[in-house]
Design a protein around this motif. Structure first.
Motif, PDB file in Angstrom:
ATOM      1  N   UNK A   1      16.409  11.446 -46.175  1.00 16.95           N
ATOM      2  CA  UNK A   1      16.130   9.798 -46.429  1.00 16.95           C
ATOM      3  C   UNK A   1      16.601   8.651 -44.566  1.00 16.95           C
ATOM      4  N   UNK A   2      17.698   9.892 -43.767  1.00 20.15           N
ATOM      5  CA  UNK A   2      17.861   9.030 -42.856  1.00 20.15           C
ATOM      6  C   UNK A   2      16.607   9.019 -41.655  1.00 20.15           C
ATOM      7  N   UNK A   3      16.809   8.160 -40.455  1.00 22.07           N
ATOM      8  CA  UNK A   3      16.343   8.455 -39.498  1.00 22.07           C
ATOM      9  C   UNK A   3      16.933   9.093 -38.532  1.00 22.07           C
ATOM     10  N   UNK A   4      16.134   9.804 -37.855  1.00 20.87           N
ATOM     11  CA  UNK A   4      16.775  10.859 -36.844  1.00 20.87           C
ATOM     12  C   UNK A   4      16.272  10.244 -35.521  1.00 20.87           C
ATOM     13  N   UNK A   5      16.572  10.235 -34.137  1.00 26.32           N
ATOM     14  CA  UNK A   5      16.534   9.862 -33.190  1.00 26.32           C
ATOM     15  C   UNK A   5      15.205  10.833 -32.182  1.00 26.32           C
ATOM     16  N   UNK A   6      14.344  10.767 -33.262  1.00 26.95           N
ATOM     17  CA  UNK A   6      13.316  11.652 -32.404  1.00 26.95           C
ATOM     18  C   UNK A   6      12.082  11.205 -31.411  1.00 26.95           C
ATOM     19  N   UNK A   7      11.977  10.237 -31.605  1.00 25.82           N
ATOM     20  CA  UNK A   7      10.543  10.003 -31.010  1.00 25.82           C
ATOM     21  C   UNK A   7      10.116   9.071 -30.256  1.00 25.82           C
ATOM     22  N   UNK A   8      11.077   8.538 -30.104  1.00 26.55           N
ATOM     23  CA  UNK A   8      11.193   7.011 -28.940  1.00 26.55           C
ATOM     24  C   UNK A   8      10.703   6.316 -28.832  1.00 26.55           C
ATOM     25  N   UNK A   9      10.446   6.032 -30.539  1.00 28.42           N
ATOM     26  CA  UNK A   9      10.152   4.584 -30.468  1.00 28.42           C
ATOM     27  C   UNK A   9      10.962   4.201 -31.998  1.00 28.42           C
ATOM     28  N   UNK A  10      11.442   2.859 -32.012  1.00 31.66           N
ATOM     29  CA  UNK A  10      12.570   2.726 -33.617  1.00 31.66           C
ATOM     30  C   UNK A  10      11.055   2.806 -34.422  1.00 31.66           C
ATOM     31  N   UNK A  11      10.240   2.488 -34.449  1.00 30.82           N
ATOM     32  CA  UNK A  11       9.821   1.888 -35.644  1.00 30.82           C
ATOM     33  C   UNK A  11       9.267   3.184 -35.578  1.00 30.82           C
ATOM     34  N   UNK A  12       8.240   4.596 -35.579  1.00 26.66           N
ATOM     35  CA  UNK A  12       8.316   5.262 -35.300  1.00 26.66           C
ATOM     36  C   UNK A  12       9.927   6.528 -36.222  1.00 26.66           C
ATOM     37  N   UNK A  13      10.332   5.713 -35.321  1.00 29.22           N
ATOM     38  CA  UNK A  13      11.659   6.891 -35.967  1.00 29.22           C
ATOM     39  C   UNK A  13      11.981   6.670 -37.357  1.00 29.22           C
ATOM     40  N   UNK A  14      11.917   5.150 -37.565  1.00 31.60           N
ATOM     41  CA  UNK A  14      12.131   4.945 -39.264  1.00 31.60           C
ATOM     42  C   UNK A  14      10.869   5.611 -39.935  1.00 31.60           C
ATOM     43  N   UNK A  15      10.133   5.475 -40.060  1.00 29.80           N
ATOM     44  CA  UNK A  15       8.954   6.036 -40.363  1.00 29.80           C
ATOM     45  C   UNK A  15       8.270   7.520 -41.047  1.00 29.80           C
ATOM     46  N   UNK A  16       8.860   7.990 -39.930  1.00 32.18           N
ATOM     47  CA  UNK A  16       8.504   9.439 -39.617  1.00 32.18           C
ATOM     48  C   UNK A  16       9.428  11.171 -40.018  1.00 32.18           C
ATOM     49  N   UNK A  17       9.056  11.899 -40.495  1.00 32.02           N
ATOM     50  CA  UNK A  17      10.107  13.319 -40.063  1.00 32.02           C
ATOM     51  C   UNK A  17       9.528  14.238 -38.703  1.00 32.02           C
ATOM     52  N   UNK A  18      10.848  14.368 -38.049  1.00 30.43           N
ATOM     53  CA  UNK A  18      10.763  15.173 -37.087  1.00 30.43           C
ATOM     54  C   UNK A  18      11.099  16.219 -37.110  1.00 30.43           C
ATOM     55  N   UNK A  19      10.356  17.148 -36.771  1.00 32.44           N
ATOM     56  CA  UNK A  19       9.874  18.731 -36.739  1.00 32.44           C
ATOM     57  C   UNK A  19      10.489  19.262 -34.969  1.00 32.44           C
ATOM     58  N   UNK A  20      11.256  20.271 -34.919  1.00 31.87           N
ATOM     59  CA  UNK A  20      11.288  20.540 -33.742  1.00 31.87           C
ATOM     60  C   UNK A  20      11.208  22.016 -33.655  1.00 31.87           C
ATOM     61  N   UNK A  21      10.762  22.633 -32.946  1.00 29.47           N
ATOM     62  CA  UNK A  21       9.899  24.753 -32.326  1.00 29.47           C
ATOM     63  C   UNK A  21      10.494  25.008 -31.262  1.00 29.47           C
ATOM     64  N   UNK A  22      11.342  25.518 -31.332  1.00 27.51           N
ATOM     65  CA  UNK A  22      11.874  26.032 -30.438  1.00 27.51           C
ATOM     66  C   UNK A  22      11.089  26.717 -29.640  1.00 27.51           C
ATOM     67  N   UNK A  23      10.893  26.370 -28.656  1.00 27.72           N
ATOM     68  CA  UNK A  23      10.099  27.339 -28.101  1.00 27.72           C
ATOM     69  C   UNK A  23      10.214  26.824 -26.168  1.00 27.72           C
ATOM     70  N   UNK A  24       9.534  27.071 -25.322  1.00 26.72           N
ATOM     71  CA  UNK A  24      10.225  27.348 -23.847  1.00 26.72           C
ATOM     72  C   UNK A  24       8.695  26.618 -23.653  1.00 26.72           C
ATOM     73  N   UNK A  25       9.154  26.069 -22.016  1.00 26.42           N
ATOM     74  CA  UNK A  25       7.498  25.705 -21.525  1.00 26.42           C
ATOM     75  C   UNK A  25       6.211  26.800 -21.352  1.00 26.42           C
TER      76      UNK A  25
END
Length: 206
Positions: A108-132
């Motif tokens: 229900x909260x805005x995470x700071x993941x997308x580098x875009x305020x609008x997309x942060x407000x409307x999305x769920x951000x999922x990080x996957x642990x992985x090296x380059x």
């Protein structure tokens, strides 16, 4: 990879489409209360690692999922960065190579993941642990597919609005080589990365 300018970036018309789901101030609570979706429940969260790096959605509906990779196999380092790093960034979920699911910001909260305020407000951000250069690991893929499937059902998010970070758009190659086996990869453009993510989703029954 979560962008290091969490709420920066111009308003982008690509994300002005009508909302898919009917939400309220706390979309997560509303969805649970309404009994939204059908099918398997939310995957088990193995660790809750709350961070102060979040803000209000201000009533914005959740209608996107943004897929990232961390660029490092050090899950503890990523958790620490999302708690204490500068500039302040975060994601809702972090999935380890072993499939462990960590939640850091409530849906229900805005995470700071997308580098875009609008997309942060409307999305769920999922990080996957992985090296380059890493592709998504087998156990990681199972957890990711279970989580994405649940989020799609819970918030009525169509497959077309599950996107790799490169599609936000930002100056990033994220989600790296996670889906290189499906036509994606760091040298692929945004559309190729999107198609690769969706091809992987199809292979996982999504």
């Amino acid at each position: 990879m979560t962008n290091l300018t969490p709420n920066a970036g111009p308003h982008d018309a690509a994300f002005d489409a009508p909302h898919v789901c009917a939400g309220c101030d706390n979309a997560e609570a509303a969805a649970h209360a309404a009994g939204a979706g059908s099918g398997p429940g939310k995957p088990t969260v193995n660790r809750w690692e709350p961070t102060s790096h979040h803000s209000s959605r201000n009533g914005q509906d959740i209608d996107h999922i943004v897929v990232h990779y961390t660029t490092s196999r050090n899950i503890e380092g990523t958790i620490s960065h999302f708690k204490h790093g500068s500039p302040q960034t975060s994601a809702h979920y972090l999935i380890g190579r072993d499939g462990a699911l960590v939640q850091m910001v409530g849906d229900g909260e805005r995470a700071w993941h997308a580098g875009n305020a609008l997309m942060n407000a409307r999305s769920i951000g999922i990080e996957h642990v992985a090296a380059v250069g890493d592709r998504i690991a087998e156990q990681q893929a199972r957890t990711s597919a279970a989580l994405i499937g649940w989020l799609m059902r819970e918030y009525e998010i169509p497959k077309s609005q599950v996107i790799p970070h490169i599609c936000v758009p930002r100056n990033t190659d994220c989600c790296g080589d996670l889906f290189a086996g499906f036509g994606g990869g760091v040298k692929a453009g945004a559309e190729a990365q999107r198609k690769a993510l969706h091809a992987w989703m199809s292979s996982m029954g999504l």
